[in-house]
Motif scaffolding. Structure first.
Motif, PDB file in Angstrom:
ATOM      1  N   ASP A 148       0.865  -1.271  -0.008  1.00  0.00           N
ATOM      2  CA  ASP A 148      -0.033   0.048  -0.138  1.00  0.00           C
ATOM      3  C   ASP A 148       0.829   1.334   0.060  1.00  0.00           C
ATOM      4  OD1 ASP A 148      -2.100   1.631   0.186  1.00  0.00           O
ATOM      5  OD2 ASP A 148      -2.856   1.091   2.093  1.00  0.00           O
ATOM      6  N   ASP A 149       1.972   1.224   0.958  1.00  0.00           N
ATOM      7  CA  ASP A 149       2.871   2.301   0.919  1.00  0.00           C
ATOM      8  C   ASP A 149       3.601   2.728  -0.340  1.00  0.00           C
ATOM      9  OD1 ASP A 149       2.177   2.974   3.623  1.00  0.00           O
ATOM     10  OD2 ASP A 149       4.109   1.608   4.446  1.00  0.00           O
ATOM     11  N   CYS A 150       3.682   1.469  -1.357  1.00  0.00           N
ATOM     12  CA  CYS A 150       4.474   1.701  -2.443  1.00  0.00           C
ATOM     13  C   CYS A 150       3.219   1.830  -3.529  1.00  0.00           C
ATOM     14  CB  CYS A 150       5.221   0.573  -2.754  1.00  0.00           C
ATOM     15  SG  CYS A 150       6.676   0.290  -1.490  1.00  0.00           S
ATOM     16  N   GLN A 151       2.163   2.450  -3.337  1.00  0.00           N
ATOM     17  CA  GLN A 151       1.128   2.487  -4.452  1.00  0.00           C
ATOM     18  C   GLN A 151       0.908   1.428  -5.403  1.00  0.00           C
ATOM     19  OE1 GLN A 151      -0.640   5.425  -4.509  1.00  0.00           O
ATOM     20  NE2 GLN A 151       0.452   5.852  -2.594  1.00  0.00           N
ATOM     21  N   LEU A 152       1.067  -0.050  -4.355  1.00  0.00           N
ATOM     22  CA  LEU A 152       0.903  -1.174  -4.949  1.00  0.00           C
ATOM     23  C   LEU A 152      -0.410  -2.036  -4.156  1.00  0.00           C
ATOM     24  CD1 LEU A 152       4.606  -2.441  -5.454  1.00  0.00           C
ATOM     25  CD2 LEU A 152       2.975  -1.836  -7.285  1.00  0.00           C
ATOM     26  N   LYS A 153      -1.303  -1.149  -3.964  1.00  0.00           N
ATOM     27  CA  LYS A 153      -2.378  -1.647  -3.228  1.00  0.00           C
ATOM     28  C   LYS A 153      -3.350  -2.933  -3.672  1.00  0.00           C
ATOM     29  CE  LYS A 153      -6.427  -0.182  -0.706  1.00  0.00           C
ATOM     30  NZ  LYS A 153      -6.048  -0.331   0.841  1.00  0.00           N
ATOM     31  N   VAL A 154      -3.189  -3.771  -2.836  1.00  0.00           N
ATOM     32  CA  VAL A 154      -3.949  -5.116  -3.366  1.00  0.00           C
ATOM     33  C   VAL A 154      -5.499  -4.995  -3.050  1.00  0.00           C
ATOM     34  CG1 VAL A 154      -4.149  -7.700  -3.043  1.00  0.00           C
ATOM     35  CG2 VAL A 154      -1.940  -6.394  -2.739  1.00  0.00           C
ATOM     36  N   ARG A 155      -5.971  -5.311  -4.130  1.00  0.00           N
ATOM     37  CA  ARG A 155      -7.583  -5.242  -4.175  1.00  0.00           C
ATOM     38  C   ARG A 155      -8.294  -6.412  -4.307  1.00  0.00           C
ATOM     39  NH1 ARG A 155     -10.661  -1.565  -8.317  1.00  0.00           N
ATOM     40  NH2 ARG A 155     -10.116  -3.422  -9.792  1.00  0.00           N
ATOM     41  N   LYS A 156      -9.241  -6.981  -3.464  1.00  0.00           N
ATOM     42  CA  LYS A 156      -9.969  -8.137  -3.594  1.00  0.00           C
ATOM     43  C   LYS A 156     -11.095  -7.798  -4.223  1.00  0.00           C
ATOM     44  CE  LYS A 156      -8.462 -11.298   0.053  1.00  0.00           C
ATOM     45  NZ  LYS A 156      -8.971 -12.240   1.317  1.00  0.00           N
ATOM     46  N   ILE A 157     -11.386  -8.391  -5.276  1.00  0.00           N
ATOM     47  CA  ILE A 157     -12.991  -8.297  -5.873  1.00  0.00           C
ATOM     48  C   ILE A 157     -13.834  -8.785  -5.105  1.00  0.00           C
ATOM     49  CG2 ILE A 157     -13.951  -8.882  -7.900  1.00  0.00           C
ATOM     50  CD1 ILE A 157     -11.294  -8.966  -9.549  1.00  0.00           C
ATOM     51  N   ASN A 158     -13.574  -9.965  -4.197  1.00  0.00           N
ATOM     52  CA  ASN A 158     -14.556 -10.561  -3.331  1.00  0.00           C
ATOM     53  C   ASN A 158     -13.768 -11.180  -2.364  1.00  0.00           C
ATOM     54  OD1 ASN A 158     -16.313 -12.534  -2.117  1.00  0.00           O
ATOM     55  ND2 ASN A 158     -17.029 -13.563  -3.979  1.00  0.00           N
ATOM     56  N   PRO A 159     -14.187 -10.620  -1.066  1.00  0.00           N
ATOM     57  CA  PRO A 159     -13.471 -10.926   0.006  1.00  0.00           C
ATOM     58  C   PRO A 159     -13.481 -12.271   0.785  1.00  0.00           C
ATOM     59  CG  PRO A 159     -15.439  -9.811   0.532  1.00  0.00           C
ATOM     60  CD  PRO A 159     -15.457  -9.808  -0.849  1.00  0.00           C
ATOM     61  N   ARG A 160     -14.298 -12.979   0.020  1.00  0.00           N
ATOM     62  CA  ARG A 160     -14.263 -14.574   0.410  1.00  0.00           C
ATOM     63  C   ARG A 160     -13.269 -15.394  -0.470  1.00  0.00           C
ATOM     64  NH1 ARG A 160     -18.352 -16.133   3.813  1.00  0.00           N
ATOM     65  NH2 ARG A 160     -20.002 -14.626   4.227  1.00  0.00           N
ATOM     66  N   GLN A 161     -12.824 -14.701  -1.507  1.00  0.00           N
ATOM     67  CA  GLN A 161     -11.790 -15.567  -2.332  1.00  0.00           C
ATOM     68  C   GLN A 161     -10.351 -15.252  -1.928  1.00  0.00           C
ATOM     69  OE1 GLN A 161     -12.837 -13.950  -6.095  1.00  0.00           O
ATOM     70  NE2 GLN A 161     -14.529 -15.458  -6.704  1.00  0.00           N
ATOM     71  N   TYR A 162      -9.531 -16.252  -2.173  1.00  0.00           N
ATOM     72  CA  TYR A 162      -8.122 -15.971  -2.225  1.00  0.00           C
ATOM     73  C   TYR A 162      -7.286 -15.225  -3.194  1.00  0.00           C
ATOM     74  CZ  TYR A 162      -9.176 -19.441   1.513  1.00  0.00           C
ATOM     75  OH  TYR A 162      -9.403 -19.957   2.935  1.00  0.00           O
ATOM     76  N   ALA A 163      -8.127 -15.003  -4.343  1.00  0.00           N
ATOM     77  CA  ALA A 163      -7.443 -14.149  -5.339  1.00  0.00           C
ATOM     78  C   ALA A 163      -7.592 -12.653  -5.478  1.00  0.00           C
ATOM     79  CB  ALA A 163      -7.884 -14.829  -6.836  1.00  0.00           C
TER      80      ALA A 163
END
Length: 419
Positions: free
Chosen positions: A82-97
């Motif tokens: 997140d600090d490196c502007q590489l924020k990870v976004r989960k499309i579905n909070p129940r998924q692992y991808a």
């Protein structure tokens, strides 16, 4: 004699002598005798020692990254990205991808730390963030694993041997290994979750009489219970050891660890786009980590020319007022009370990057040479012409860094910041 054990239903089950003897025979078959030490084999050791059939690059086209799914390591990994502007976004909070919008084409998979390493080895993922301790234990120095960044700045700890505090005669590793209590019939019993690293460590020490057994948690209780003589485990602050009447010994430090960025050599060399992704991530991470703890100090100084001001700073402030590569000196355009422009060069703005611990010292040095209007603000990124670790990676892969100059100004991630 009858043994009482809990079952899944919570009820007690009785084991007779015959069944107990059968369990002992099965347990005996799980014991691995080596030429120099006796190791009670674990599932983890069997898995890491088993032959891995690596999937071919052609089996998929996407670039995959694995990150820890739980615990402090997972939180710190997400914060760094997140600090490196590489924020990870989960499309579905129940998924692992998940995905990183600023780096299109990369799939992010949340995995256990052990599985991040295993899937790197098997070819199921191409890039991963994991603790160095787990990389060494599970990866077992696999030649396909390449450490891209070895100091991500979180998860700092070390793997060490700890013995009971009341062993007053055991202060160093030499004391432990030369203790007359240990013999072929009565070996030193060490419990650890790091079977591969422990086996290698004691073999390197040339110690004949050691028995390794494995456990995944609460190792600190084993010596007090009589289940082991000492432990080999991760240590951070050492508080847990002290609270369980254990102490570290000199020479018993096996491995230093923190979060690392690692990649598959096969993917870097053969999967299209993987090197570009690594370059992008490495630039952002290096720039962010280099900026941590650095502040920009800006002041106005009188002088007849920029060269004169730079000379004054260098001769009076030494290295402190030279900044990262040298001070930035630029003219200030001032105006007289009647609105006309004054002579250019009466004031110059000086900007210097300094560590947080030396901010006030820098301010005092600037005042000595006539500095005023001092401003101080934190830095977010410090970009080099090229990250030093990128050149090291190219050398590791046997590639010419000049062949990848286009990545500095490439258009692979032109949509950056539009997530």
């Amino acid at each position: 004699m009858t043994c009482l054990l809990p079952t899944k239903s919570g009820k007690a089950a009785f084991l007779g002598d015959g069944l107990r003897r059968q369990i002992r025979r099965i347990s005996a078959r799980l014991t691995v005798r080596q030429s120099r030490c006796l190791t009670c084999a674990s599932i983890r050791q069997h898995e890491s020692a088993a032959r891995v059939y690596r999937k071919s690059v052609e089996s998929r086209s996407s670039i995959r990254m694995g990150i820890p799914s739980k615990g402090r390591m997972a939180e710190d990994t997400m914060q760094l990205l997140d600090d490196c502007q590489l924020k990870v976004r989960k499309i579905n909070p129940r998924q692992y991808a998940a995905e990183i919008p600023n780096v299109p084409g990369v799939e992010v998979w949340f995995q256990r730390a052990t599985d991040v390493v295993r899937k790197l080895v098997s070819g199921d993922i191409d890039i991963g963030i994991v603790g160095y301790d787990m990389l060494r234990e599970i990866g077992n120095q696999d030649e396909d694993l390449v450490v891209v960044h070895d100091a991500l700045g979180f998860g700092g700890c070390h793997l060490a041997i700890a013995v009971p505090s009341n062993w007053e005669d055991v202060i160093s590793l030499r004391d432990l290994l030369s203790d007359k209590r240990w013999s072929k019939e009565r070996p030193l019993r060490v419990i650890t979750a790091y079977m591969n690293l422990a086996t290698q460590f004691f073999a390197d020490q040339g110690f004949d009489y050691v028995e390794l057994s494995t456990a995944d948690g609460a190792l600190e209780a084993a010596p007090a219970m009589g289940a082991a003589d000492c432990i080999l485990d991760l240590v951070s602050s050492g508080t847990t050891l002290r609270e369980n009447n254990l102490k570290q010994i000199e020479g018993g430090r096996v491995l230093d660890s923190q979060g690392v960025l690692v990649a598959s050599r096969t993917a870097l060399l053969n999967r299209p786009g993987t090197l570009a992704v690594i370059h992008e991530m490495l630039e952002r991470i290096e720039a962010h980590l280099r900026a941590e703890g650095l502040f920009m100090v800006t002041a106005n100084i009188r002088g007849s020319s920029a060269v004169e001001v730079a000379t004054v700073l260098s001769s009076n402030g030494g290295q402190l007022l030279r900044g990262l590569q040298g001070p930035t000196v630029s003219p200030i355009y001032t105006y007289s009370t009647d609105g006309s422009s004054s002579k250019e060069g009466s004031y110059y703005a000086v900007s210097i990057g300094v560590p947080k611990s030396r901010i006030y010292e820098t301010v005092k040095q600037l005042r000595k040479v006539g500095g005023s209007g001092v401003l101080v603000f934190p830095l977010t990124y410090v970009f080099d012409e090229e990250p030093p670790r990128w050149s090291a990676l190219m050398n590791n892969l046997g590639l010419n860094v000049r062949d990848f100059e286009h990545l500095k100004i490439g258009e692979e991630f032109a949509n950056d910041g539009q997530a």
